[in-house]
Design a protein around this motif. Structure first.
Motif, PDB file in Angstrom:
ATOM      1  N   MET A 142      -9.483  -1.516 -16.165  1.00 25.53           N
ATOM      2  CA  MET A 142     -10.150  -0.449 -15.200  1.00 25.53           C
ATOM      3  C   MET A 142     -10.205   0.809 -15.553  1.00 25.53           C
ATOM      4  N   ASN A 143     -11.507   1.679 -15.456  1.00 18.42           N
ATOM      5  CA  ASN A 143     -11.458   2.910 -15.828  1.00 18.42           C
ATOM      6  C   ASN A 143     -11.006   3.657 -14.677  1.00 18.42           C
ATOM      7  N   LYS A 144     -10.866   5.117 -14.834  1.00 18.61           N
ATOM      8  CA  LYS A 144     -10.248   5.828 -14.009  1.00 18.61           C
ATOM      9  C   LYS A 144     -10.905   6.209 -12.829  1.00 18.61           C
ATOM     10  N   LEU A 145     -12.268   6.128 -12.972  1.00 19.82           N
ATOM     11  CA  LEU A 145     -13.038   6.337 -11.825  1.00 19.82           C
ATOM     12  C   LEU A 145     -13.160   5.229 -10.753  1.00 19.82           C
ATOM     13  N   LYS A 146     -13.070   3.991 -11.340  1.00 19.15           N
ATOM     14  CA  LYS A 146     -12.948   2.874 -10.474  1.00 19.15           C
ATOM     15  C   LYS A 146     -11.741   2.783  -9.947  1.00 19.15           C
ATOM     16  N   LEU A 147     -10.687   3.137 -10.707  1.00 21.92           N
ATOM     17  CA  LEU A 147      -9.130   2.684 -10.174  1.00 21.92           C
ATOM     18  C   LEU A 147      -8.916   4.060  -9.024  1.00 21.92           C
ATOM     19  N   LEU A 148      -9.797   5.348  -9.219  1.00 23.83           N
ATOM     20  CA  LEU A 148      -9.812   6.173  -8.018  1.00 23.83           C
ATOM     21  C   LEU A 148     -10.179   5.643  -6.924  1.00 23.83           C
ATOM     22  N   MET A 149     -11.431   4.857  -6.838  1.00 25.89           N
ATOM     23  CA  MET A 149     -12.223   4.382  -5.784  1.00 25.89           C
ATOM     24  C   MET A 149     -11.243   3.360  -5.067  1.00 25.89           C
ATOM     25  N   SER A 150     -10.573   2.736  -5.800  1.00 30.66           N
ATOM     26  CA  SER A 150      -9.844   1.518  -5.168  1.00 30.66           C
ATOM     27  C   SER A 150      -8.347   2.089  -4.481  1.00 30.66           C
ATOM     28  N   LEU A 151      -7.894   3.180  -5.098  1.00 30.20           N
ATOM     29  CA  LEU A 151      -6.866   3.948  -4.754  1.00 30.20           C
ATOM     30  C   LEU A 151      -6.930   4.367  -3.219  1.00 30.20           C
ATOM     31  N   LEU A 152      -8.309   4.795  -3.063  1.00 27.16           N
ATOM     32  CA  LEU A 152      -8.598   5.448  -1.826  1.00 27.16           C
ATOM     33  C   LEU A 152      -8.495   4.262  -0.621  1.00 27.16           C
ATOM     34  N   LEU A 153      -8.996   2.961  -1.200  1.00 19.73           N
ATOM     35  CA  LEU A 153      -9.055   2.120   0.061  1.00 19.73           C
ATOM     36  C   LEU A 153      -7.705   1.386   0.198  1.00 19.73           C
ATOM     37  N   TRP A 154      -6.738   1.183  -0.701  1.00 21.75           N
ATOM     38  CA  TRP A 154      -5.562   0.838  -0.537  1.00 21.75           C
ATOM     39  C   TRP A 154      -4.425   1.802  -0.178  1.00 21.75           C
ATOM     40  N   GLN A 155      -4.818   3.128  -0.322  1.00 22.76           N
ATOM     41  CA  GLN A 155      -3.814   4.126  -0.167  1.00 22.76           C
ATOM     42  C   GLN A 155      -2.806   3.977   1.258  1.00 22.76           C
ATOM     43  N   ALA A 156      -3.378   3.484   2.314  1.00 22.26           N
ATOM     44  CA  ALA A 156      -2.526   3.140   3.384  1.00 22.26           C
ATOM     45  C   ALA A 156      -1.523   2.214   3.300  1.00 22.26           C
ATOM     46  N   ALA A 157      -1.923   1.198   2.429  1.00 17.56           N
ATOM     47  CA  ALA A 157      -0.734   0.116   2.193  1.00 17.56           C
ATOM     48  C   ALA A 157       0.286   0.758   1.379  1.00 17.56           C
ATOM     49  N   LEU A 158      -0.069   1.693   0.553  1.00 17.73           N
ATOM     50  CA  LEU A 158       0.779   2.044  -0.453  1.00 17.73           C
ATOM     51  C   LEU A 158       2.108   3.004   0.288  1.00 17.73           C
ATOM     52  N   TYR A 159       1.686   3.497   1.311  1.00 23.05           N
ATOM     53  CA  TYR A 159       2.567   4.458   2.026  1.00 23.05           C
ATOM     54  C   TYR A 159       3.193   3.725   3.309  1.00 23.05           C
ATOM     55  N   ALA A 160       3.054   2.475   3.245  1.00 21.91           N
ATOM     56  CA  ALA A 160       3.411   1.807   4.298  1.00 21.91           C
ATOM     57  C   ALA A 160       5.022   2.113   4.916  1.00 21.91           C
ATOM     58  N   GLN A 161       6.072   2.722   3.885  1.00 22.13           N
ATOM     59  CA  GLN A 161       7.263   3.128   4.302  1.00 22.13           C
ATOM     60  C   GLN A 161       7.256   4.287   5.269  1.00 22.13           C
ATOM     61  N   ASN A 162       6.653   5.321   4.714  1.00 25.39           N
ATOM     62  CA  ASN A 162       6.060   6.582   5.622  1.00 25.39           C
ATOM     63  C   ASN A 162       4.999   7.224   4.857  1.00 25.39           C
ATOM     64  N   PRO A 163       3.968   7.071   5.723  1.00 21.23           N
ATOM     65  CA  PRO A 163       2.543   7.648   5.120  1.00 21.23           C
ATOM     66  C   PRO A 163       2.712   9.171   4.826  1.00 21.23           C
ATOM     67  N   ASN A 164       3.569   9.976   5.337  1.00 28.30           N
ATOM     68  CA  ASN A 164       3.485  11.341   5.169  1.00 28.30           C
ATOM     69  C   ASN A 164       4.590  11.919   4.405  1.00 28.30           C
ATOM     70  N   ARG A 165       5.317  11.017   3.488  1.00 31.90           N
ATOM     71  CA  ARG A 165       6.527  11.671   2.649  1.00 31.90           C
ATOM     72  C   ARG A 165       6.570  10.990   1.550  1.00 31.90           C
ATOM     73  N   ILE A 166       6.500  11.737   0.454  1.00 30.32           N
ATOM     74  CA  ILE A 166       6.640  11.282  -0.810  1.00 30.32           C
ATOM     75  C   ILE A 166       7.727  12.255  -1.603  1.00 30.32           C
ATOM     76  N   LEU A 167       8.692  11.452  -2.334  1.00 37.35           N
ATOM     77  CA  LEU A 167       9.480  12.218  -3.133  1.00 37.35           C
ATOM     78  C   LEU A 167       9.253  11.794  -4.501  1.00 37.35           C
ATOM     79  N   LEU A 168       9.197  12.706  -5.390  1.00 37.45           N
ATOM     80  CA  LEU A 168       9.112  12.961  -6.770  1.00 37.45           C
ATOM     81  C   LEU A 168      10.424  13.446  -7.383  1.00 37.45           C
ATOM     82  N   LYS A 169      11.025  12.408  -8.136  1.00 43.69           N
ATOM     83  CA  LYS A 169      12.038  12.671  -8.407  1.00 43.69           C
ATOM     84  C   LYS A 169      12.704  12.844  -9.933  1.00 43.69           C
ATOM     85  N   ASN A 170      13.211  14.208 -10.354  1.00 42.59           N
ATOM     86  CA  ASN A 170      13.691  14.108 -11.760  1.00 42.59           C
ATOM     87  C   ASN A 170      12.545  14.343 -12.663  1.00 42.59           C
TER      88      ASN A 170
END
Length: 423
Positions: A1-29
Motif C-alpha cells: 500500500m503506498n503512503k497516500l492510501k495508507l494515510l487515508m486509511s489511517l484517518l478512518l481507523w484512527q479512533a480505534a488506534l487510540y482506544a486506550q486513551n485518545p488524547n495521550r501518546i508516549l514516544l519512548k527512548n
C-alpha cells in the motif's frame, strides 16, 4: 500500500488506534532533535496530551499518571514537523472548483506524508485557500495547516498580467490581488485582506519605497505579517529591507542592489543578470547586514534558483548564514500529486551542500524559523506546551537529510496522520 492510501486509511481507523486513551501518546527512548540548532540532540521520551507536548523527559520515566498509547522509538529520531515557507496552492486553473480541490487535496496529502505539517502560501485565490484550510482543519482532507498571503502590487503589474494569462480580468481589484496606487489605498486594502483570512501581505512589484514602507507599517498595525520579494521593481532591495518587512524572498534578487541608480527597471535589470552580472561582495554584505539588523528572515528559494541557472542565490545564502541571518526553507516550486519525493527535501539538501548550513541549521530553517516568519509561536520546537506536530524518523537526519524523505510516523496536532508501519 503506498503512503497516500495508507494515510487515508489511517484517518478512518484512527479512533480505534487510540482506544486506550485518545488524547495521550508516549514516544519512548528517541533521539530528540529540538528544532533549535544550538540545542544538542539527546535521548529522551515525549508525552503528547490533547494535541500538545505535555512533557519531555531525558531520564527514565517513573509514571504516566494515566494510560497512553506507547510507541517504542529506540534507535529512532524525533524532530518537529517540517514547514515549506513558500508554496502556491491557489494559483492554478480554478474554473472547475471541484477538480481544482481534488488536485490540491492530492498535493496536500503528499505534503503531509513527507512530514510537512505547515505551509506558508505566498499568494493565491483567498476563497479557495480558505476552503482548503477549513477542510484540513475539520479533518475532511489530510494535509498541512495553511497560512496564506494577499498579493499587493502597483496597477501597472496587474495591467500587464491582465493583458496576458487572464486577459480582460481586473486582477488588482480583489482582497487577495490588490492594486495599490497611493498611501490612501493601503489601510482599507489591508483591512479587506485581513477579512479574507490572510496571515500576511506579500509585497510584490511595481511599488515605490514609500508605498512599501506604508504597506509594511499598516500590515503590522493591523496584526499581519509583511512578506516581500527581494526586489520590488522599481524599488531596490535595500529599500525593501529598510521598510522592516518580516521576510525577503529569492536570494538571487538581492544582486540587483548593486545596479546603479535610485531605482531599477525590471527588463534592464534582468538583462544585466543574464549577461553575467558579477556579485559585488561589499554591496552584498551591506544588504545582508541591514536585513540582520532589522531581524528580516531570508527565504532564499535556492532550489528554484538552481533550476533557473541563478548561481548567485547559493552564494548569497552561504554568506547570509555566515553573517547569522535567519533562513527559512521555501521552495516556490511545483509539488507532485502522487507518492513522490518533495522539493522541500531538495531545498534542504542545497542549503547544506551549497550554502554551508549544518544539518541542525537546516532543520532549524525548516521548523522554528518557518514558524516564526509566519508569526507562529505555537510550533516548530520540541518544547513543553508547543503544538505536537512532529516526525519520527528511522535514520539520523544529521548524517543524511534523506532521512526526511520517508518519515516513519507523522504526528499532527497530537494525532498520528501517517505511518510507514503498523503501530
Amino acid at each position: 500500500m503506498n503512503k497516500l492510501k495508507l494515510l487515508m486509511s489511517l484517518l478512518l481507523w484512527q479512533a480505534a488506534l487510540y482506544a486506550q486513551n485518545p488524547n495521550r501518546i508516549l514516544l519512548k527512548n528517541a533521539t530528540i532533535i529540538d528544532g533549535d540548532s544550538k540545542v544538542k540532540p539527546r535521548v529522551g521520551s515525549v508525552l503528547i496530551e490533547n494535541g500538545l507536548l505535555k512533557s519531555i523527559v531525558y531520564s527514565p520515566l517513573k509514571s504516566l499518571g494515566t494510560e497512553a498509547k506507547v510507541i517504542d522509538c529506540t534507535g529512532k529520531f524525533i524532530t518537529p514537523g517540517l514547514m515549506d515557507s513558500h508554496v502556491h496552492l491557489g494559483t492554478g486553473d480554478l474554473k472547475d472548483l471541484k477538480a481544482a480541490h481534488l488536485l490540491t487535496d492530492s498535493i496536500m496529502g503528499n505534503l503531509l506524508v513527507h512530514g510537512i505539517t505547515t505551509v506558508r502560501d505566498m499568494a493565491g485565490n483567498s476563497p479557495f485557500l480558505a476552503e482548503s484550510k477549513s477542510r484540513v482543519q475539520k479533518g475532511e482532507v489530510a494535509g498541512p495547516e495553511i497560512f496564506y498571503a494577499a498579493q499587493f502590487a502597483g496597477p501597472g503589474y496587474f495591467r500587464m498580467m491582465g493583458n496576458g494569462r487572464d486577459a480582460g480580468v481586473d486582477l488588482g481589484n480583489t482582497a487577495w490581488y490588490r492594486a495599490i496606487s497611493s498611501k490612501a489605498d493601503v489601510k482599507p486594502a489591508i483591512a479587506d485582506a485581513k477579512k479574507a483570512g490572510v496571515t500576511g501581505i506579500k509585497i510584490y512589484a511595481d511599488l515605490s519605497k514609500e508605498l512599501i514602507a506604508e504597506i509594511t507599517h499598516e500590515a503590522h498595525q493591523q496584526g499581519l505579517m509583511a512578506w516581500a520579494h527581494g526586489a520590488i521593481f522599481p524599488s531596490k532591495p535595500m529599500d525593501v529591507a529598510q521598510s522592516n518587512v518580516n521576510s525577503m524572498s529569492h536570494a538571487n534578487d538581492l544582486v540587483f542592489q548593486q545596479i546603479k541608480g535610485d531605482t531599477i527597471e525590471i527588463g534592464a535589470a534582468w538583462a544585466q543578470l543574464y549577461k553575467g552580472l558579477k556579485l559585488d561582495d561589499h554591496v552584498r554584505d551591506q544588504m545582508l547586514l541591514e536585513m540582520k539588523k532589522r531581524g528580516t528572515f531570508l527565504d532564499p528559494t535556492v532550489f528554484h534558483a538552481e533550476n533557473n541557472k541563478m548561481s548567485n542565490a547559493a552564494l548569497i545564502t552561504r554568506r547570509a548564514n555566515e553573517l547569522g541571518l535567519k533562513i527559512v526553507t521555501g521552495t516556490d516550486w511545483i509539488y507532485p500529486t502522487k507518492n513522490e519525493s518533495v522539493p522541500l527535501l531538495d531545498e534542504m539538501k542545497l542549503l547544506q551542500n551549497k550554502c554551508g548550513l549544518s544539518p541542525l541549521q537546516v532543520i532549524e530553517a525548516a521548523t522554528i524559523n518557518g514558524a516564526l516568519v509566519t508569526g507562529l509561536k505555537d510550533r516548530g520546537l520540541l518544547r513543553v506546551g508547543k503544538r505536537a506536530d512532529l516526525l519520527i524518523l528511522n535514520a539520523d537526519p544529521l548524517k543524511s537529510l534523506d532521512a526526511f524523505d520517508q518519515p516513519a510516523v507523522v504526528i499532527k496536532q497530537g494525532k498520528i496522520v501517517a505511518s510507514l508501519t503498523e503501530l
